[in-house]
Design a protein around this motif. Structure first.
Motif, mmCIF file in Angstrom:
data_model
loop_
_atom_site.group_PDB
_atom_site.id
_atom_site.type_symbol
_atom_site.label_atom_id
_atom_site.label_comp_id
_atom_site.label_asym_id
_atom_site.label_seq_id
_atom_site.Cartn_x
_atom_site.Cartn_y
_atom_site.Cartn_z
ATOM 1 N N VAL A 58 0.848 -1.191 0.000
ATOM 2 C CA VAL A 58 0.000 0.000 0.000
ATOM 3 C C VAL A 58 0.879 1.236 0.000
ATOM 4 N N GLN A 59 0.675 2.112 -0.973
ATOM 5 C CA GLN A 59 1.460 3.335 -1.084
ATOM 6 C C GLN A 59 0.859 4.448 -0.223
ATOM 7 N N GLY A 60 1.660 5.457 0.046
ATOM 8 C CA GLY A 60 1.171 6.615 0.784
ATOM 9 C C GLY A 60 1.699 6.718 2.198
ATOM 10 N N LEU A 61 2.337 5.664 2.714
ATOM 11 C CA LEU A 61 2.913 5.719 4.056
ATOM 12 C C LEU A 61 4.278 6.381 4.035
ATOM 13 N N LYS A 62 4.523 7.256 4.997
ATOM 14 C CA LYS A 62 5.798 7.964 5.093
ATOM 15 C C LYS A 62 6.401 7.752 6.479
ATOM 16 N N SER A 63 7.708 7.794 6.536
ATOM 17 C CA SER A 63 8.396 7.549 7.805
ATOM 18 C C SER A 63 8.053 8.610 8.832
ATOM 19 N N GLY A 64 7.973 8.179 10.088
ATOM 20 C CA GLY A 64 7.769 9.091 11.206
ATOM 21 C C GLY A 64 8.867 8.907 12.236
ATOM 22 N N VAL A 90 3.326 8.597 9.237
ATOM 23 C CA VAL A 90 2.267 9.470 8.719
ATOM 24 C C VAL A 90 2.000 9.062 7.273
ATOM 25 N N GLY A 91 0.952 9.631 6.696
ATOM 26 C CA GLY A 91 0.670 9.326 5.305
ATOM 27 C C GLY A 91 -0.624 9.946 4.830
ATOM 28 N N ASP A 92 -0.925 9.696 3.565
ATOM 29 C CA ASP A 92 -2.192 10.146 3.001
ATOM 30 C C ASP A 92 -2.560 9.223 1.843
ATOM 31 N N ILE A 93 -3.819 8.875 1.783
ATOM 32 C CA ILE A 93 -4.362 8.056 0.704
ATOM 33 C C ILE A 93 -5.632 8.719 0.214
ATOM 34 N N GLN A 94 -5.643 9.025 -1.084
ATOM 35 C CA GLN A 94 -6.792 9.696 -1.706
ATOM 36 C C GLN A 94 -7.165 10.974 -0.946
#
Length: 230
Positions: free
Chosen positions: A44-50, A108-112
């Protein structure tokens, strides 16, 4: 919750003081990459390191064998080491740690266009096996293999202005087994004190069966600490 973590570390600290000849205390930052696979095995794309805090308190054994002690013993193992000085020398260079760690594994992240964040606190038991290389001017490098077992003690997901308790989420509540490697750059300041700058990279080993979604953690830790000598 914070008091529980504090008392866990306090108890470990007292235990180490009583039983151990040396102990290490480290504090630093954990930068964690979340890797999520859905039921079809797709990332799943959209996840970023925290980033989050990391603490550890460990008993340290500077050598697997005490060269002065085994020469006086008459046990079969001591006799073997006496007859095989190269093996004794190798074992004298290997050290290990065993202790507790507290790590905040965040992302953190964002999807759509929906932003979200994960804030988690894990408490675990960690073991390290190291090989110390002495350098000039009382410096040394300790190269390590690392294993740990971790359990979530607190965690929330913020999504669409709503908080979700992650301690009840099977992906996070599962005991996380991790393994990896690290290195410690050490400077001996006195007969009682060693300063440490450390780096470690680990990742989760256990995952769910095929056909179920899986969450992996890959934390990178940078920390500074001290080792108190006997």
């Amino acid at each position: 919750y914070s008091r529980v973590v504090y008392f866990c570390f306090l108890f470990a600290f007292i235990s180490v003081q009583i039983k151990a000849q040396q102990f290490k205390l480290n504090q630093g930052i954990a930068i964690t990459q979340f890797s999520y696979q859905n039921e079809q095995g797709q990332n799943v794309q959209g996840l970023k390191s925290g980033s989050g805090l990391a603490f550890s308190l460990a008993f340290h054994k500077a050598s697997l064998v005490d060269s002065a002690k085994y020469k006086l013993d008459q046990t079969p193992f001591a006799i073997y080491l006496g007859q095989n000085p190269k093996v004794a020398k190798l074992l004298s260079l290997i050290n290990y740690d065993l202790g507790l760690q507290f790590t905040q594994l965040n992302a953190v992240g964002d999807i759509q266009n929906n932003a979200f964040s994960y804030q988690t606190d894990y408490l675990g038991i960690q073991g390290k096996l190291g090989f110390r290389i002495s350098l000039p001017y009382k410096f040394s490098i300790n190269l390590q293999g690392i294993v740990s077992v971790n359990k979530i003690v607190h965690g929330n997901q913020l999504i669409m202005n709503r908080y979700v308790d992650l301690t009840e989420d099977a992906q996070f509540a599962q005991v996380k087994m991790m393994a990896g490697y690290g290195a410690e750059f050490e400077k001996r300041f006195s007969d009682k004190l060693v300063g440490i700058f450390s780096y470690q990279q680990t990742q989760t080993l256990n995952s769910n069966p095929v056909g179920q979604s899986t969450l992996h953690f890959k934390p990178t830790l940078f920390s500074v600490g001290i080792r108190l000598l006997n």
